[in-house]
Design an enzyme around this catalytic site. Structure first.
Site, PDB file in Angstrom:
ATOM      1  N   ARG A  16      -7.211  -2.774  14.329  1.00 41.60           N
ATOM      2  CA  ARG A  16      -7.364  -3.891  13.154  1.00 41.60           C
ATOM      3  C   ARG A  16      -7.193  -5.262  13.537  1.00 41.60           C
ATOM      4  O   ARG A  16      -6.772  -6.154  13.043  1.00 41.60           O
ATOM      5  CB  ARG A  16      -6.740  -3.442  12.054  1.00 41.60           C
ATOM      6  CG  ARG A  16      -7.385  -2.314  11.229  1.00 41.60           C
ATOM      7  CD  ARG A  16      -6.760  -2.099   9.990  1.00 41.60           C
ATOM      8  NE  ARG A  16      -5.111  -1.531  10.470  1.00 41.60           N
ATOM      9  CZ  ARG A  16      -4.354  -1.658   9.468  1.00 41.60           C
ATOM     10  NH1 ARG A  16      -4.507  -2.112   8.222  1.00 41.60           N
ATOM     11  NH2 ARG A  16      -3.042  -1.256   9.574  1.00 41.60           N
ATOM     12  N   ILE A 472      -6.205  -5.211 -14.057  1.00 41.19           N
ATOM     13  CA  ILE A 472      -6.806  -3.647 -13.477  1.00 41.19           C
ATOM     14  C   ILE A 472      -5.959  -2.663 -13.041  1.00 41.19           C
ATOM     15  O   ILE A 472      -6.302  -1.586 -13.081  1.00 41.19           O
ATOM     16  CB  ILE A 472      -8.197  -4.380 -12.379  1.00 41.19           C
ATOM     17  CG1 ILE A 472      -8.928  -5.221 -13.278  1.00 41.19           C
ATOM     18  CG2 ILE A 472      -8.857  -2.966 -12.186  1.00 41.19           C
ATOM     19  CD1 ILE A 472      -9.431  -4.961 -14.352  1.00 41.19           C
ATOM     20  N   GLY A 473      -4.855  -2.940 -12.282  1.00 42.31           N
ATOM     21  CA  GLY A 473      -3.852  -2.062 -11.936  1.00 42.31           C
ATOM     22  C   GLY A 473      -2.872  -2.536 -10.972  1.00 42.31           C
ATOM     23  O   GLY A 473      -1.691  -2.538 -11.234  1.00 42.31           O
ATOM     24  N   GLU A 525       1.765  -0.514  -8.936  1.00 43.67           N
ATOM     25  CA  GLU A 525       1.353   0.297  -7.668  1.00 43.67           C
ATOM     26  C   GLU A 525       1.965  -0.038  -6.467  1.00 43.67           C
ATOM     27  O   GLU A 525       1.071   0.219  -5.442  1.00 43.67           O
ATOM     28  CB  GLU A 525      -0.252   0.348  -7.461  1.00 43.67           C
ATOM     29  CG  GLU A 525      -0.925   0.757  -8.989  1.00 43.67           C
ATOM     30  CD  GLU A 525      -2.462   0.931  -8.903  1.00 43.67           C
ATOM     31  OE1 GLU A 525      -3.207   0.602  -7.624  1.00 43.67           O
ATOM     32  OE2 GLU A 525      -3.210   0.857  -9.879  1.00 43.67           O
ATOM     33  N   ARG A 556     -10.494  -6.795   4.670  1.00 43.25           N
ATOM     34  CA  ARG A 556     -10.187  -5.719   3.971  1.00 43.25           C
ATOM     35  C   ARG A 556     -10.695  -4.664   4.640  1.00 43.25           C
ATOM     36  O   ARG A 556     -11.834  -4.195   4.622  1.00 43.25           O
ATOM     37  CB  ARG A 556     -10.766  -5.938   2.634  1.00 43.25           C
ATOM     38  CG  ARG A 556     -10.471  -4.612   1.711  1.00 43.25           C
ATOM     39  CD  ARG A 556      -9.085  -4.269   1.248  1.00 43.25           C
ATOM     40  NE  ARG A 556      -9.120  -3.363   0.314  1.00 43.25           N
ATOM     41  CZ  ARG A 556      -8.152  -2.408   0.124  1.00 43.25           C
ATOM     42  NH1 ARG A 556      -7.189  -2.812   0.835  1.00 43.25           N
ATOM     43  NH2 ARG A 556      -8.237  -1.536  -0.838  1.00 43.25           N
ATOM     44  N   CYS A 557      -9.748  -3.649   5.048  1.00 44.28           N
ATOM     45  CA  CYS A 557     -10.253  -2.365   5.776  1.00 44.28           C
ATOM     46  C   CYS A 557      -9.410  -1.396   4.901  1.00 44.28           C
ATOM     47  O   CYS A 557      -8.489  -1.199   4.219  1.00 44.28           O
ATOM     48  CB  CYS A 557      -9.510  -2.279   7.104  1.00 44.28           C
ATOM     49  SG  CYS A 557     -10.140  -3.489   8.238  1.00 44.28           S
ATOM     50  N   TRP A 602     -15.373   7.494  -1.381  1.00 44.62           N
ATOM     51  CA  TRP A 602     -14.564   6.638  -0.559  1.00 44.62           C
ATOM     52  C   TRP A 602     -13.676   7.496   0.317  1.00 44.62           C
ATOM     53  O   TRP A 602     -12.818   7.182   0.893  1.00 44.62           O
ATOM     54  CB  TRP A 602     -13.554   5.717  -1.323  1.00 44.62           C
ATOM     55  CG  TRP A 602     -14.273   4.558  -1.831  1.00 44.62           C
ATOM     56  CD1 TRP A 602     -15.598   4.437  -2.001  1.00 44.62           C
ATOM     57  CD2 TRP A 602     -13.752   3.553  -2.783  1.00 44.62           C
ATOM     58  NE1 TRP A 602     -16.051   3.377  -2.596  1.00 44.62           N
ATOM     59  CE2 TRP A 602     -15.111   2.668  -3.242  1.00 44.62           C
ATOM     60  CE3 TRP A 602     -12.577   3.318  -3.234  1.00 44.62           C
ATOM     61  CZ2 TRP A 602     -14.541   1.612  -4.047  1.00 44.62           C
ATOM     62  CZ3 TRP A 602     -12.536   2.280  -3.914  1.00 44.62           C
ATOM     63  CH2 TRP A 602     -13.280   1.277  -4.468  1.00 44.62           C
ATOM     64  N   HIS A 735     -11.015 -11.827  -5.467  1.00 42.42           N
ATOM     65  CA  HIS A 735     -11.341 -11.805  -4.018  1.00 42.42           C
ATOM     66  C   HIS A 735     -11.137 -13.152  -3.188  1.00 42.42           C
ATOM     67  O   HIS A 735     -11.374 -13.510  -2.035  1.00 42.42           O
ATOM     68  CB  HIS A 735     -12.517 -11.275  -3.589  1.00 42.42           C
ATOM     69  CG  HIS A 735     -12.451  -9.704  -3.969  1.00 42.42           C
ATOM     70  ND1 HIS A 735     -12.789  -9.301  -5.268  1.00 42.42           N
ATOM     71  CD2 HIS A 735     -11.927  -8.602  -3.136  1.00 42.42           C
ATOM     72  CE1 HIS A 735     -12.464  -7.914  -5.362  1.00 42.42           C
ATOM     73  NE2 HIS A 735     -12.080  -7.591  -3.950  1.00 42.42           N
TER      74      HIS A 735
END
Length: 809
Positions: A16, A472-473, A525, A556-557, A602, A735
């Site tokens: 990466r 959203i979390g 989270e 973003r990976c 996913w 984003h």
């Protein structure tokens, strides 16, 4: 004659490298020169891998610092005027402004931020982002209007061509085709006006085609001047249902481009071209690529209709999944092409991946994390290159009437044994899972009461204000959190110390939300690496890799779990953390789960049974978790399904079957709870309006969706459909590092309230906050809460507004 190539190679690097260099550059820790050097190093390494594997061409034009559609916006000279780029601004600076927006600090940009409403400060907002066909890759959406003009800017592409040529590498250039570029864009009169449908009468996007074709022709001419013989033109929209107008444009496009210089290989992939296959075969192009994995049914038609003097490129190695190829079947398919006369006259047969290997991890060869019994079954990009080369060597011998070399025979035999071992492995099947699936009843996929009755019970239980706020979390995954998780995985931190630290992070997130006045909380989270991997690690039937990363967008990976066998849940996965978080606040704290369709989409999914069967297995595992969360006192449970739409087949005729089992899988996961337990779901970065009946059929009590980059246009369909349940349209884009202004969010909430009654309207960001930094998260959420409070004050002060009267009555 047999040759080999691929449609594209993974660009983020084996470790990466691109991701980390991008993030250093964006944070100001490295220079543009360092970023460009990293890109050059990766390109050359990837080209060398292709040469070393025996490919006849290396792919040039498949590398990007963020997204190829964004690259083509600059290549074609159609940067949206709303960005107000100034003379002298560098190309890379403008590029990152388009794809990321501009942060309030103006980092890496010299453009002054204006004030006011969205349309007055639209230069700050990034391009819209959505899913690339039915993959989990995201592309940046071009913006068009009646004044859009195109012009050729091939300097960067030519520099990459020259870079490869300087290394004496055989170059084949890849471009996104003009029809796909135009079709996937959005047509807007200007930023503040309603978006127009580029695919409906009077087909406004097609009005731009002549100018666009002149630009493509100039680019092809310039490429040809560099000595390039072949250009691959990707037109994946040919796997969609196209109107007669777009099909007419297809003939026009390639008739116009045929004299531009280089030979054109028209590439289709992701699905069948049936209905337009004959027309495609007759186009004045020099070759055609067909996806022989996902569109193998097209092959007999193409063998009949494609003239033998044209190149047939056969994508016999799957570019989107990780299972080793059945080489015997692949060889049979290629032999059928030669039997039909392909590869004769001036024609050739090329071996290839089905699509770009962008969707595959770099390699599994040395992975020490994957279950050792499963690892032999897997193929990353490097292994796929080797498969293509092995096929090529076998075919070369076959076509010359020679015995295959011993090394080739041994390799083919070894792969055949691997596939046989996989098919017979006891790891694949679980009799208890099969029995449970067989005993499912219709009532298992239905809530006990209809939504209106559930809504009344839930309002009585939770006492939320109108325009309730939530997130959203996920909250920011800081370097400290990542280091904590890494140390624990490496055994450098005890389990007690790790969970003590995680609980401290959860407590801090709860305290922050309570302090700023969010109504429905989340635990943040901190313990989760990825929303799918985290659950896969705790479910049977999954294994994981050390470095099986694929690009989702930009830097973003994701590292998809490898779903190889029947799925079940041995023990509760989130109950302890959710219970702890709820103990910290009197406000509701949502239990956070990933839904069965998203876990399926996913993951790298087994290909030996129907996807619908696997989805139902996951649904039962999630149902068990939902019921345990409810039993532990969690009153709101979110089952995220951001990948729900991306699972749709590309042809509408096949949608019904998918939507039936996908909706059923979600309902099975959610329907084991009481009526006063509120089920949330979340969807993002997709177009939803054409599947709204199916979304309504999921029967979630609350759905949150991404809408801010589309300026709430995605919400319009929910209003027209009269979506019956509660909905939270995202009021700011997570984003982008940019912190929205208060009046921007207020405007978006008002716009949402025009189509959604206030009693059904939630206020939340577009998506989870994992990738953001804390300062911008704090600032944005405080403004979001303030915006909701302002709307509540306005609502209580108004009379004669139906939605408010209903709430207050």
């Amino acid at each position: 004659m047999i040759k080999s190539h691929i449609l594209g190679f993974p660009r983020v690097g084996e470790q990466r490298e691109l991701k980390f260099e991008l993030e250093r550059f964006w944070s100001g820790e490295s220079t543009q020169e360092q970023l460009l050097n990293t890109g050059k190093t990766l390109r050359q390494k990837h080209w060398q891998a292709q040469v070393d594997s025996g490919l006849d061409w290396v792919s040039v034009g498949d590398f990007s610092f963020y997204d190829l559609m964004a690259d083509h916006i600059q290549l074609l000279g159609c940067e949206p005027a709303r960005f107000n780029f100034q003379e002298g601004q560098g190309q890379l600076e403008r590029y990152f402004r388009m794809v990321r927006g501009q942060s309030n600090s103006g980092a890496h940009s010299s453009c002054h931020l204006s004030h006011g409403t969205r349309h007055e400060s639209s230069s700050s907002f990034a391009l819209e982002m959505t899913k690339w066909f039915d993959t989990n890759y995201h592309y940046m959406v071009p913006e068009f209007n009646t004044k859009t003009q195109f012009s050729a800017h091939p300097q960067n592409l030519i520099a990459q061509i020259n870079e490869a040529q300087a290394l004496s590498l055989p170059v084949k250039v890849s471009l996104i085709g003009p029809l796909t570029f135009l079709y996937l864009g959005k047509f807007k009169q200007d930023w503040k006006n309603t978006e127009l449908d580029p695919h409906a009468k009077p087909y406004p996007a097609l009005d731009l085609l002549d100018n666009l074709l002149n630009t493509y022709s100039q680019i092809l001419h310039d490429i040809h001047q560099q000595g390039v013989e072949w250009v691959q033109m990707d037109e994946p929209i040919l796997s969609l249902d196209l109107s007669p107008q777009w099909l007419a444009a297809l003939d026009k496009t390639y008739s116009f481009l045929k004299a531009s210089g280089p030979k054109i290989l028209l590439a289709t992939y992701f699905g069948s071209t049936q209905g337009q296959t004959s027309q495609i075969c007759k186009l004045p192009v020099d070759g055609l690529h067909v996806d022989c994995v996902r569109a193998v049914e097209d092959l007999p038609l193409i063998l009949d209709w494609l003239p033998n003097y044209k190149v047939l490129s056969m994508g016999v190695v799957d570019g989107r999944n990780i299972w080793k190829t059945n080489l015997d079947k692949a060889l049979q398919r290629v032999h059928s092409a030669f039997a039909a006369g392909k590869g004769k006259e001036q024609g050739q047969v090329w071996l290839s991946s089905s699509c770009s290997l962008l969707h595959s991890p770099y390699s599994f060869a040395s992975d020490q994390v994957v279950n050792p019994q499963v690892r032999p079954w897997l193929a990353g990009a490097l292994e796929k290159l080797a498969e293509i080369n092995l096929l090529k060597q076998a075919l070369q011998a076959d076509l010359q009437g020679l015995e295959r070399p011993l090394k080739v025979k041994n390799a083919l035999h070894a792969q055949s044994n691997i596939l046989e071992n996989r098919a017979n492995s006891p790891l694949l099947n679980n009799a208890q899972v099969a029995q449970r699936l067989g005993s499912l009843k219709g009532s298992d996929s239905m809530r006990a009461l209809p939504f209106q009755a559930r809504q009344a019970q839930q309002k009585k239980r939770f006492h939320l204000p109108i325009f309730p706020t939530t997130t959203i979390g996920s909250f920011p995954q800081t370097k400290a959190i990542r280091a904590l998780r890494s140390a624990f995985k490496k055994g450098q931190l005890s389990r007690v110390d790790y969970w003590t630290a995680i609980k401290a992070e959860i407590s801090a997130v709860i305290d922050f939300q309570e302090e700023i006045g969010i109504d429905v909380l989340v635990h943040g989270e901190a313990e989760r690496n990825d929303m799918v991997e985290y659950f896969g690690e705790q479910l049977e039937g999954f294994t994981f890799s050390a470095n099986g990363w694929v690009q989702s967008y930009g830097s973003r990976c994701v590292k998809p779990p490898i779903l190889f066998g029947d799925v079940c849940r041995p023990t509760p996965m989130t109950v302890e953390v959710a219970s702890y978080a709820q103990s910290l606040s009197p406000k509701p704290v949502k239990g956070m789960l990933t839904g069965p369709v998203t876990i399926l989409q996913w993951s790298f999914v087994r290909d030996d049974q129907p996807r619908a069967t696997t989805a139902l297995q996951i649904a039962l595992a999630i149902r068990d978790e939902v019921c345990d969360l409810e039993a532990a006192g969690i009153g709101m449970i979110q089952i995220d399904e951001p990948a729900y739409r991306e699972g749709l087949p590309l042809r509408k005729a096949q949608w019904g079957q998918y939507l039936e089992w996908a909706s059923r899988a979600f309902r099975i996961s959610a329907s084991g709870v009481r009526s006063d337990t509120q089920i949330h779901t979340h969807m993002c970065y997709s177009e939803f309006n054409d599947i709204l009946p199916a979304i309504a059929g999921m029967d979630a009590d609350v759905i949150t969706i991404e809408t801010s980059r589309s300026d709430m246009e995605l919400l319009r369909g929910f209003g027209e459909f009269k979506y019956p349940n509660e909905i939270g349209p995202g009021v700011y884009d997570i984003h982008s590092p940019r912190v929205p202004r208060l009046n921007e969010m207020v405007r978006l909430i008002r716009k949402a309230n025009e189509v959604i009654p206030a009693e059904n309207l939630w206020v939340n960001p577009d998506c989870g906050l994992k990738t953001r930094d804390w300062p911008e998260t704090e600032a944005a959420l405080k403004l979001m809460v303030q915006a909701a409070k302002q709307l509540r004050q306005e609502a209580t002060g108004r009379t004669g507004v139906n939605s408010i009267v209903k709430v207050l009555s």
